[in-house]
Design a protein around this motif. Structure first.
Motif, PDB file in Angstrom:
ATOM      1  N   ASP A  78       0.797  -1.232   0.000  1.00  0.00           N
ATOM      2  CA  ASP A  78       0.000   0.000   0.000  1.00  0.00           C
ATOM      3  C   ASP A  78       0.830   1.281   0.000  1.00  0.00           C
ATOM      4  O   ASP A  78       0.548   2.195  -0.772  1.00  0.00           O
ATOM      5  N   TRP A  79       1.829   1.365   0.883  1.00  0.00           N
ATOM      6  CA  TRP A  79       2.569   2.625   0.982  1.00  0.00           C
ATOM      7  C   TRP A  79       3.360   2.917  -0.294  1.00  0.00           C
ATOM      8  O   TRP A  79       3.531   4.084  -0.664  1.00  0.00           O
ATOM      9  N   VAL A  80       3.811   1.883  -0.992  1.00  0.00           N
ATOM     10  CA  VAL A  80       4.524   2.094  -2.258  1.00  0.00           C
ATOM     11  C   VAL A  80       3.543   2.603  -3.315  1.00  0.00           C
ATOM     12  O   VAL A  80       3.839   3.528  -4.074  1.00  0.00           O
ATOM     13  N   GLN A  81       2.346   2.040  -3.349  1.00  0.00           N
ATOM     14  CA  GLN A  81       1.337   2.459  -4.320  1.00  0.00           C
ATOM     15  C   GLN A  81       0.808   3.861  -4.012  1.00  0.00           C
ATOM     16  O   GLN A  81       0.467   4.610  -4.929  1.00  0.00           O
ATOM     17  N   ALA A  82       0.751   4.219  -2.723  1.00  0.00           N
ATOM     18  CA  ALA A  82       0.219   5.523  -2.327  1.00  0.00           C
ATOM     19  C   ALA A  82       1.211   6.667  -2.562  1.00  0.00           C
ATOM     20  O   ALA A  82       0.806   7.827  -2.640  1.00  0.00           O
ATOM     21  N   ALA A  83       2.483   6.363  -2.694  1.00  0.00           N
ATOM     22  CA  ALA A  83       3.497   7.410  -2.887  1.00  0.00           C
ATOM     23  C   ALA A  83       3.241   8.154  -4.196  1.00  0.00           C
ATOM     24  O   ALA A  83       2.963   7.550  -5.228  1.00  0.00           O
ATOM     25  N   LYS A  84       3.299   9.478  -4.131  1.00  0.00           N
ATOM     26  CA  LYS A  84       3.115  10.323  -5.319  1.00  0.00           C
ATOM     27  C   LYS A  84       4.445  10.354  -6.077  1.00  0.00           C
ATOM     28  O   LYS A  84       5.377  11.038  -5.676  1.00  0.00           O
ATOM     29  N   LEU A  85       4.525   9.591  -7.151  1.00  0.00           N
ATOM     30  CA  LEU A  85       5.765   9.469  -7.903  1.00  0.00           C
ATOM     31  C   LEU A  85       5.536   9.816  -9.370  1.00  0.00           C
ATOM     32  O   LEU A  85       4.498   9.479  -9.940  1.00  0.00           O
ATOM     33  N   ILE A  98       4.410  -0.037 -13.369  1.00  0.00           N
ATOM     34  CA  ILE A  98       4.472  -1.027 -12.289  1.00  0.00           C
ATOM     35  C   ILE A  98       5.614  -0.627 -11.365  1.00  0.00           C
ATOM     36  O   ILE A  98       6.741  -0.417 -11.828  1.00  0.00           O
ATOM     37  N   ARG A  99       5.339  -0.544 -10.089  1.00  0.00           N
ATOM     38  CA  ARG A  99       6.355  -0.146  -9.112  1.00  0.00           C
ATOM     39  C   ARG A  99       7.024  -1.376  -8.514  1.00  0.00           C
ATOM     40  O   ARG A  99       6.379  -2.367  -8.195  1.00  0.00           O
ATOM     41  N   TYR A 100       8.334  -1.238  -8.324  1.00  0.00           N
ATOM     42  CA  TYR A 100       9.141  -2.287  -7.724  1.00  0.00           C
ATOM     43  C   TYR A 100       9.907  -1.701  -6.551  1.00  0.00           C
ATOM     44  O   TYR A 100      10.407  -0.581  -6.624  1.00  0.00           O
ATOM     45  N   LEU A 101      10.010  -2.464  -5.486  1.00  0.00           N
ATOM     46  CA  LEU A 101      10.680  -2.020  -4.267  1.00  0.00           C
ATOM     47  C   LEU A 101      12.010  -2.761  -4.121  1.00  0.00           C
ATOM     48  O   LEU A 101      12.056  -3.988  -4.197  1.00  0.00           O
ATOM     49  N   GLY A 102      13.084  -1.985  -3.918  1.00  0.00           N
ATOM     50  CA  GLY A 102      14.403  -2.570  -3.690  1.00  0.00           C
ATOM     51  C   GLY A 102      14.448  -3.289  -2.356  1.00  0.00           C
ATOM     52  O   GLY A 102      13.982  -2.767  -1.342  1.00  0.00           O
ATOM     53  N   LEU A 103      15.006  -4.479  -2.364  1.00  0.00           N
ATOM     54  CA  LEU A 103      15.090  -5.284  -1.140  1.00  0.00           C
ATOM     55  C   LEU A 103      16.447  -5.056  -0.500  1.00  0.00           C
ATOM     56  O   LEU A 103      17.449  -5.627  -0.906  1.00  0.00           O
ATOM     57  N   LEU A 104      16.456  -4.182   0.503  1.00  0.00           N
ATOM     58  CA  LEU A 104      17.687  -3.780   1.175  1.00  0.00           C
ATOM     59  C   LEU A 104      17.670  -4.255   2.617  1.00  0.00           C
ATOM     60  O   LEU A 104      16.643  -4.201   3.282  1.00  0.00           O
ATOM     61  N   GLU A 143      13.583   5.780 -12.825  1.00  0.00           N
ATOM     62  CA  GLU A 143      13.728   6.291 -11.465  1.00  0.00           C
ATOM     63  C   GLU A 143      12.748   7.447 -11.295  1.00  0.00           C
ATOM     64  O   GLU A 143      12.645   8.290 -12.190  1.00  0.00           O
ATOM     65  N   PRO A 144      12.024   7.510 -10.182  1.00  0.00           N
ATOM     66  CA  PRO A 144      11.091   8.622  -9.971  1.00  0.00           C
ATOM     67  C   PRO A 144      11.822   9.948  -9.771  1.00  0.00           C
ATOM     68  O   PRO A 144      12.982   9.972  -9.356  1.00  0.00           O
ATOM     69  N   VAL A 145      11.102  11.058 -10.046  1.00  0.00           N
ATOM     70  CA  VAL A 145      11.665  12.398  -9.869  1.00  0.00           C
ATOM     71  C   VAL A 145      12.043  12.620  -8.417  1.00  0.00           C
ATOM     72  O   VAL A 145      13.155  13.000  -8.090  1.00  0.00           O
ATOM     73  N   LYS A 146      11.094  12.388  -7.521  1.00  0.00           N
ATOM     74  CA  LYS A 146      11.310  12.592  -6.088  1.00  0.00           C
ATOM     75  C   LYS A 146      12.066  11.399  -5.518  1.00  0.00           C
ATOM     76  O   LYS A 146      11.775  10.254  -5.848  1.00  0.00           O
ATOM     77  N   ASN A 147      13.049  11.682  -4.655  1.00  0.00           N
ATOM     78  CA  ASN A 147      13.771  10.588  -4.002  1.00  0.00           C
ATOM     79  C   ASN A 147      12.786   9.832  -3.130  1.00  0.00           C
ATOM     80  O   ASN A 147      12.349  10.305  -2.098  1.00  0.00           O
ATOM     81  N   SER A 148      12.432   8.644  -3.577  1.00  0.00           N
ATOM     82  CA  SER A 148      11.381   7.884  -2.913  1.00  0.00           C
ATOM     83  C   SER A 148      11.917   6.646  -2.221  1.00  0.00           C
ATOM     84  O   SER A 148      11.174   5.708  -1.974  1.00  0.00           O
ATOM     85  N   GLY A 149      13.204   6.626  -1.958  1.00  0.00           N
ATOM     86  CA  GLY A 149      13.785   5.416  -1.395  1.00  0.00           C
ATOM     87  C   GLY A 149      14.043   4.436  -2.519  1.00  0.00           C
ATOM     88  O   GLY A 149      14.175   4.814  -3.674  1.00  0.00           O
ATOM     89  N   PRO A 150      14.047   3.179  -2.196  1.00  0.00           N
ATOM     90  CA  PRO A 150      14.406   2.181  -3.205  1.00  0.00           C
ATOM     91  C   PRO A 150      13.238   1.748  -4.092  1.00  0.00           C
ATOM     92  O   PRO A 150      12.963   0.571  -4.250  1.00  0.00           O
ATOM     93  N   ILE A 151      12.508   2.727  -4.658  1.00  0.00           N
ATOM     94  CA  ILE A 151      11.395   2.401  -5.544  1.00  0.00           C
ATOM     95  C   ILE A 151      11.785   2.734  -6.977  1.00  0.00           C
ATOM     96  O   ILE A 151      12.251   3.837  -7.258  1.00  0.00           O
ATOM     97  N   LEU A 152      11.603   1.776  -7.863  1.00  0.00           N
ATOM     98  CA  LEU A 152      11.792   2.000  -9.292  1.00  0.00           C
ATOM     99  C   LEU A 152      10.487   1.665  -9.993  1.00  0.00           C
ATOM    100  O   LEU A 152       9.643   0.948  -9.455  1.00  0.00           O
ATOM    101  N   ILE A 153      10.328   2.198 -11.192  1.00  0.00           N
ATOM    102  CA  ILE A 153       9.102   2.010 -11.949  1.00  0.00           C
ATOM    103  C   ILE A 153       9.441   1.447 -13.325  1.00  0.00           C
ATOM    104  O   ILE A 153      10.413   1.879 -13.946  1.00  0.00           O
TER     105      ILE A 153
END
Length: 134
Positions: A66-73, A126-132, A108-118
């Motif tokens: 949810d939080w990855v999908q809710a981020a304004k990117l 489709i959003r992908y979350l980096g596994l760190l 890569e999103p404009v805003k530094n959104s952590g390890p999220i790539l699109i």
């Protein structure tokens, strides 16, 4: 004589059981190592995982987070392309994916959104979350 031999034997046993590493200040130290999860580790636990690797980091499909999908990117720039599709038994490497076809652009999103790539696939983002780790 038996008592002396028994005493020495017990002393040796106890000494071996209590040895531990000590730091330079005489303090006990413990070294823990962590690492980012590898594609091999992820696929061993979840063989059907939707992942790709870029820059040594594994990214996992975040459609159900949810939080990855809710981020304004907003997509900014392309930072890579999927070049190979993973097949069981070969080594996983950068620019390889389990579900995305070769040629899929990674952004890569404009805003530094952590390890999220699109990625863009069939006109859909489709959003992908980096596994760190750590």
């Amino acid at each position: 004589m038996r008592i002396l031999i028994s005493f020495i034997f017990c002393l040796v046993i106890l000494t071996g059981c209590t040895q531990s590493e000590q730091g330079s200040a005489g303090n006990l130290t413990e070294t823990l190592t962590t690492h980012n999860p590898t594609a091999k580790e992820i696929l061993a636990k979840t063989p059907n995982a939707d992942i790709f690797q870029l820059g040594g980091i594994v990214y996992s499909n975040a459609s159900d987070i949810d939080w990855v999908q809710a981020a304004k990117l907003t997509i900014e720039t392309s930072i890579g392309t999927i070049k190979k599709e993973y097949k069981d038994g070969i080594a996983f490497e950068d620019e390889m994916a389990t579900k995305l076809p070769a040629g899929t652009e990674i952004y890569e999103p404009v805003k530094n959104s952590g390890p999220i790539l699109i990625v863009k696939l069939n006109g859909k983002e489709i959003r992908y979350l980096g596994l760190l780790e750590g």
